[in-house]
Design an enzyme around this catalytic site. Sequence first.
Site, PDB file in Angstrom:
ATOM      1  N   ARG A  11       0.816  -1.227   0.000  1.00  0.00           N
ATOM      2  CA  ARG A  11       0.000   0.000   0.000  1.00  0.00           C
ATOM      3  C   ARG A  11       0.845   1.269   0.000  1.00  0.00           C
ATOM      4  NH1 ARG A  11      -1.847   0.893   4.591  1.00  0.00           N
ATOM      5  NH2 ARG A  11      -0.858  -0.868   5.630  1.00  0.00           N
ATOM      6  N   THR A 101      15.022   1.389   4.148  1.00  0.00           N
ATOM      7  CA  THR A 101      16.268   1.896   4.735  1.00  0.00           C
ATOM      8  C   THR A 101      16.128   1.958   6.255  1.00  0.00           C
ATOM      9  OG1 THR A 101      15.446   4.125   4.319  1.00  0.00           O
ATOM     10  CG2 THR A 101      16.951   3.219   2.699  1.00  0.00           C
ATOM     11  N   ALA A 125      19.402  -2.555  -0.986  1.00  0.00           N
ATOM     12  CA  ALA A 125      19.843  -1.431  -1.816  1.00  0.00           C
ATOM     13  C   ALA A 125      19.224  -0.134  -1.295  1.00  0.00           C
ATOM     14  CB  ALA A 125      19.443  -1.668  -3.267  1.00  0.00           C
ATOM     15  N   HIS A 155      14.588  15.032   1.383  1.00  0.00           N
ATOM     16  CA  HIS A 155      13.488  14.081   1.167  1.00  0.00           C
ATOM     17  C   HIS A 155      12.156  14.673   1.598  1.00  0.00           C
ATOM     18  CE1 HIS A 155      16.691  11.082   0.734  1.00  0.00           C
ATOM     19  NE2 HIS A 155      15.783  10.316   0.166  1.00  0.00           N
ATOM     20  N   LYS A 159       9.333  10.797   5.516  1.00  0.00           N
ATOM     21  CA  LYS A 159      10.426   9.826   5.666  1.00  0.00           C
ATOM     22  C   LYS A 159      10.742   9.625   7.146  1.00  0.00           C
ATOM     23  CE  LYS A 159      15.057   8.771   3.962  1.00  0.00           C
ATOM     24  NZ  LYS A 159      14.696   7.370   3.721  1.00  0.00           N
TER      25      LYS A 159
END
Length: 265
Positions: A11, A101, A125, A155, A159
């Site tokens: 989602r 991350t 990654a 960003h 985040k």
Amino acid sequence: MSLRVAIAGCRGKMGKEAVKTVVGQEGMELVAALDYKHVGESLAELEMFPPDLNVPIYLDLNQLIEETKPDVLIDLTSPHAVYEHVKVSLLNHVRPVVGTTGFTDEQLEELTELAREQKIGCIIAPNFAIGAVLMMKFAKEAAKYLPNVEIIELHHDQKLDAPSGTAKKTAQMISEVREQHKQGHPLEKETMDGARGAEFEGMRIHSVRLPGLVAHQEVIFGGKGQLLTIRHDSFNRECFMDGIVYCVKKVMELEELVYGMENIL
Ligand code: NAP
């Protein structure tokens, strides 16, 4: 035979795009979604997905793996959830491709060891965009000649982690070639906490969070009478999708954890 793919975080902003990509990708089949909402439903029942997308949603990753037998789990969730997902995945011989991350160094070490023990591929990654991977590579090259460097990452304001995984990875790559030293004036003093950003081996990393931004980074190198700026901008999440497809295929050939797409290109 098609690669069987499960996605955690369907989602989300990245997840939605990844669902579209995997479904439209020849040689890949989306077999399951991992979520803590809409458990027991199918993606078809969610408004954001096409009504014929009959992909079951699971809460428990062990059950998902047992019932849908994925080859690869793509994780695009949150720093709070990802470590456990990768661990369970590796223990069950499902190969993780991770975009999420916010791993700690200890978590990365543990997962690297686990992948080695299990002899199973895993790709984590921090950035799937080829332009961002090149930015990191070019920054590493520049740091050999211009060792005074600051990283500014920018960003969107939703985040969760700071600095970004890409900024940390860039700093780590630079530190492989840059002799460790403290930058700025030796007597420098912050009169407001955080004014000089986070410190990584004497380099500084600054995190900007604003609505309207997606994912951007500048690496600025200062030398006598000159400045070199290397910048990458992601304007939308499409830029990450070719990297995800590449990693889903590549992870099938690996028998260890690889951190950073630059190591497999
Ligand atoms: P997002 O929009 O917040 O999406 C995350 C999704 O994961 C949400 O739907 C969230 O649900 C769900 N989620 C949270 N905990 C979960 C759990 N335990 N199990 C299953 N689903 C869970 O974030 P995003 O922008 O898509 O980014 C996701 C991650 O990818 C972040 O870590 C971000 O930094 C990273 N990222 C990586 C790249 C790359 O190239 N590697 C690029 C962009 C972003 P709720 O919202 O309901 O909690």
